[in-house]
Motif scaffolding. Sequence first.
Motif, PDB file in Angstrom:
ATOM      1  N   LEU A 213      81.279 -81.992 -32.976  1.00  0.00           N
ATOM      2  CA  LEU A 213      81.010 -81.621 -31.588  1.00  0.00           C
ATOM      3  C   LEU A 213      81.911 -80.461 -31.156  1.00  0.00           C
TER       4      LEU A 213
ATOM      5  N   PRO B 257      83.043 -88.258 -28.933  1.00  0.00           N
ATOM      6  CA  PRO B 257      81.623 -88.621 -29.023  1.00  0.00           C
ATOM      7  C   PRO B 257      81.333 -89.901 -28.254  1.00  0.00           C
TER       8      PRO B 257
ATOM      9  N   CYS C 205      73.585 -91.284 -27.346  1.00  0.00           N
ATOM     10  CA  CYS C 205      74.827 -91.607 -28.043  1.00  0.00           C
ATOM     11  C   CYS C 205      75.012 -90.728 -29.282  1.00  0.00           C
ATOM     12  N   ASP C 206      76.260 -90.394 -29.552  1.00  0.00           N
ATOM     13  CA  ASP C 206      76.583 -89.605 -30.739  1.00  0.00           C
ATOM     14  C   ASP C 206      76.837 -90.489 -31.956  1.00  0.00           C
TER      15      ASP C 206
ATOM     16  N   ASP D 217      74.549 -95.654 -37.353  1.00  0.00           N
ATOM     17  CA  ASP D 217      75.619 -95.022 -38.131  1.00  0.00           C
ATOM     18  C   ASP D 217      76.481 -96.053 -38.843  1.00  0.00           C
TER      19      ASP D 217
ATOM     20  N   LYS E 159      82.613 -87.095 -36.141  1.00  0.00           N
ATOM     21  CA  LYS E 159      81.674 -86.643 -35.114  1.00  0.00           C
ATOM     22  C   LYS E 159      82.377 -85.789 -34.073  1.00  0.00           C
ATOM     23  N   SER E 160      83.621 -86.132 -33.757  1.00  0.00           N
ATOM     24  CA  SER E 160      84.407 -85.324 -32.816  1.00  0.00           C
ATOM     25  C   SER E 160      84.573 -83.903 -33.333  1.00  0.00           C
TER      26      SER E 160
END
Length: 296
Positions: free
Chosen positions: A292, A4, A200-201, A245, A288-289
Motif C-alpha cells: 500500500l 491495511p 478489506c485489504d 488471505d 500488505k502495508s
Amino acid sequence: MTRPLLGIALGGGGVRGAAHVGVLQEIDNAGIKVDRISGVSAGAVIGCLYAYSLDGKWVEDHFRKIWSSQSFNGLTSKLFFDNGSTKSFTSGIKKTLTDHLIALMSLHRSSLIKNDQLRDILKILVPFQNFDQLKIPLKIISTDIESGEDVISEKGNLIDALLKSCSIPGVMEPIMDDGRLIVDGGVSMPIPIPPLAENCDVTVAVDIGVYNFDKLKNPSAKSIKIRSDIITSNRLKLRLISDADLVIRPDTRGLHWSRFDSGEILLENGKREGRKKMPFLNDLIRKKSGKLANNE
C-alpha cells in the motif's frame, strides 16, 4: 506506513462459537486491530459482541455471566420442556433432533421452535439493539430460502438481523421479512468472506465447523442425511475460504454444536489455534502495508 484494513469472517457452528472468542482474544493479545467483521449464525452473535466491545476478553466474561444466569437457563429449558438445567437442555436438543429430523421431512410443519423463543434468548445474549451502537462495521448473513440468495444486514435492528441468521432450517421457525422467507445464513454462505472482499485489504476466515469424516457405523437414514448435508456445506465452505488471505481452524472435532458443557474446551482450542496463526497474520499485514505504501 499505511495500515491495511483487516476483516474477520466468523462462520457458524452453535456453541462452537466459543472458539471464535478464543481466536479474537489472541488477535487482541497480538495488538492487531480488527476493522470489519462479517458473521453467520453463531459467528454473527460473537461478531456482534466483539464489534460492540472490541475486546475478546469482555466477550468471554459476558458469556460466562449469561451462561450462569437463571434467566438464560430458564429460557433455553423452555425450548425443549426439560427441567431447566444446561445439561438437560443439551440432552433435550440432541434428543429432539434425533427423534424428529427425518420425521420433519414428511410433515407439513416449518420448524420445531418458534422464533419468539429464539428472539428472547438473543435479547439476553446481546444487550444492545442497533447496528449504530457498534464500534466497527458488521455484516450479518442470512439466506432467502426461496430464491437461494444471500441476505446481508448491516443497519437497523441487530436482534432482527441475528434472528434471521440463526434460524436453523427445520429446527427454528423461518423469518418472513419484506415478502421473503429467511433462514440461517450458513445455508448459502457458511463462512462469510465475500462481504469483506470489497472493503478489506487482508481477510481472515475462522472456521469452527471442522469434522471427522469417520466411517458410518450401521448407517441410518438420519446419519446419512446429516453426513450428506455436512459434505455439501463443507464443499461450499472450502470454496469460500479459498478467497481468504488466512484461514484459522480451531479443533472442534467430536464437539456437538449444542453441547454447552464443551465451552471451555472450545475457548482454549480457539486460543491455541489463534496463537499459532498470529505470526502469519502479522506477516500478511506487514507485507500488505508495504504494498500500500508503494502505491501511494
